[in-house]
Design a protein around this motif. Sequence first.
Motif, PDB file in Angstrom:
ATOM      1  N   PHE A  56       0.831  -1.207   0.000  1.00 20.27           N
ATOM      2  CA  PHE A  56       0.000   0.000   0.000  1.00 20.27           C
ATOM      3  C   PHE A  56       0.867   1.259   0.000  1.00 20.27           C
ATOM      4  CE2 PHE A  56      -3.892  -2.206   1.903  1.00 20.27           C
ATOM      5  CZ  PHE A  56      -4.626  -2.107   0.729  1.00 20.27           C
ATOM      6  N   VAL A  57       1.896   1.286   0.849  1.00 18.63           N
ATOM      7  CA  VAL A  57       2.779   2.460   0.911  1.00 18.63           C
ATOM      8  C   VAL A  57       3.477   2.653  -0.430  1.00 18.63           C
ATOM      9  CG1 VAL A  57       4.882   3.392   1.958  1.00 18.63           C
ATOM     10  CG2 VAL A  57       3.090   2.415   3.411  1.00 18.63           C
ATOM     11  N   THR A  59       2.468   1.736  -3.356  1.00 19.05           N
ATOM     12  CA  THR A  59       1.513   2.072  -4.405  1.00 19.05           C
ATOM     13  C   THR A  59       0.885   3.445  -4.213  1.00 19.05           C
ATOM     14  OG1 THR A  59       1.000  -0.265  -4.735  1.00 19.05           O
ATOM     15  CG2 THR A  59      -0.606   1.321  -5.574  1.00 19.05           C
ATOM     16  N   TYR A  60       0.446   3.736  -2.984  1.00 24.87           N
ATOM     17  CA  TYR A  60      -0.348   4.931  -2.734  1.00 24.87           C
ATOM     18  C   TYR A  60       0.356   6.004  -1.899  1.00 24.87           C
ATOM     19  CZ  TYR A  60      -3.983   1.726  -4.247  1.00 24.87           C
ATOM     20  OH  TYR A  60      -4.715   0.817  -4.962  1.00 24.87           O
ATOM     21  N   GLY A  61       1.482   5.643  -1.284  1.00 24.30           N
ATOM     22  CA  GLY A  61       2.184   6.589  -0.431  1.00 24.30           C
ATOM     23  C   GLY A  61       1.831   6.389   1.040  1.00 24.30           C
ATOM     24  N   GLU A  62       2.669   6.957   1.893  1.00 32.71           N
ATOM     25  CA  GLU A  62       2.530   6.750   3.330  1.00 32.71           C
ATOM     26  C   GLU A  62       1.235   7.335   3.896  1.00 32.71           C
ATOM     27  OE1 GLU A  62       6.235   8.338   4.694  1.00 32.71           O
ATOM     28  OE2 GLU A  62       7.234   6.397   4.485  1.00 32.71           O
ATOM     29  N   GLU A  63       0.867   8.536   3.473  1.00 34.32           N
ATOM     30  CA  GLU A  63      -0.318   9.180   4.040  1.00 34.32           C
ATOM     31  C   GLU A  63      -1.593   8.421   3.693  1.00 34.32           C
ATOM     32  OE1 GLU A  63      -2.276  11.372   6.557  1.00 34.32           O
ATOM     33  OE2 GLU A  63      -0.106  11.522   6.309  1.00 34.32           O
ATOM     34  N   ALA A  64      -1.741   8.007   2.438  1.00 34.80           N
ATOM     35  CA  ALA A  64      -2.928   7.251   2.028  1.00 34.80           C
ATOM     36  C   ALA A  64      -2.978   5.897   2.728  1.00 34.80           C
ATOM     37  CB  ALA A  64      -2.949   7.072   0.514  1.00 34.80           C
ATOM     38  N   ALA A  65      -1.829   5.247   2.878  1.00 36.81           N
ATOM     39  CA  ALA A  65      -1.791   3.954   3.563  1.00 36.81           C
ATOM     40  C   ALA A  65      -2.159   4.128   5.034  1.00 36.81           C
ATOM     41  CB  ALA A  65      -0.408   3.320   3.431  1.00 36.81           C
ATOM     42  N   THR A  67      -4.092   6.474   6.299  1.00 41.27           N
ATOM     43  CA  THR A  67      -5.530   6.749   6.342  1.00 41.27           C
ATOM     44  C   THR A  67      -6.314   5.451   6.213  1.00 41.27           C
ATOM     45  OG1 THR A  67      -5.216   8.957   5.440  1.00 41.27           O
ATOM     46  CG2 THR A  67      -7.418   8.003   5.222  1.00 41.27           C
ATOM     47  N   PHE A  68      -5.898   4.575   5.309  1.00 46.76           N
ATOM     48  CA  PHE A  68      -6.542   3.270   5.160  1.00 46.76           C
ATOM     49  C   PHE A  68      -6.445   2.475   6.460  1.00 46.76           C
ATOM     50  CE2 PHE A  68      -6.001  -1.281   4.351  1.00 46.76           C
ATOM     51  CZ  PHE A  68      -7.218  -1.576   3.758  1.00 46.76           C
ATOM     52  N   GLU A  70      -6.067   3.529   9.477  1.00 44.81           N
ATOM     53  CA  GLU A  70      -6.874   4.118  10.554  1.00 44.81           C
ATOM     54  C   GLU A  70      -8.297   3.578  10.561  1.00 44.81           C
ATOM     55  OE1 GLU A  70      -6.510   8.309   9.889  1.00 44.81           O
ATOM     56  OE2 GLU A  70      -4.486   8.388  10.745  1.00 44.81           O
TER      57      GLU A  70
END
Length: 88
Positions: A56-57, A59-65, A67-68, A70
């Motif tokens: 996930f990190v 593919t989408y980056g640390e912040e999006a991962a 948020t997922f 959370e």
Amino acid sequence: MTTTSGTMHEREPVPEHEQKRVALGYLHEAWAEAKLDGIDGDCLAQACLFAALAEFVGTYGEEAAATFAEGLGARIRNGEFSLDQARQ
């Protein structure tokens, strides 16, 4: 270079829900094989979570991962990951 129309087949895209079903099958097979080799289920779970979150990190980056991740607590509490649960 020429090709005949019968040798080159374009595949239809596989629906996402079907890809997830097949992927889960692969994971179940790998899990069963690891258990047969004596790998503890908790170690497998932690390794799978690490690999999934790293994907996930990547593919989408640390912040999006983050948020997922959370949102996972509420989903767990709602029973989304409980396999032996009787729904009423």
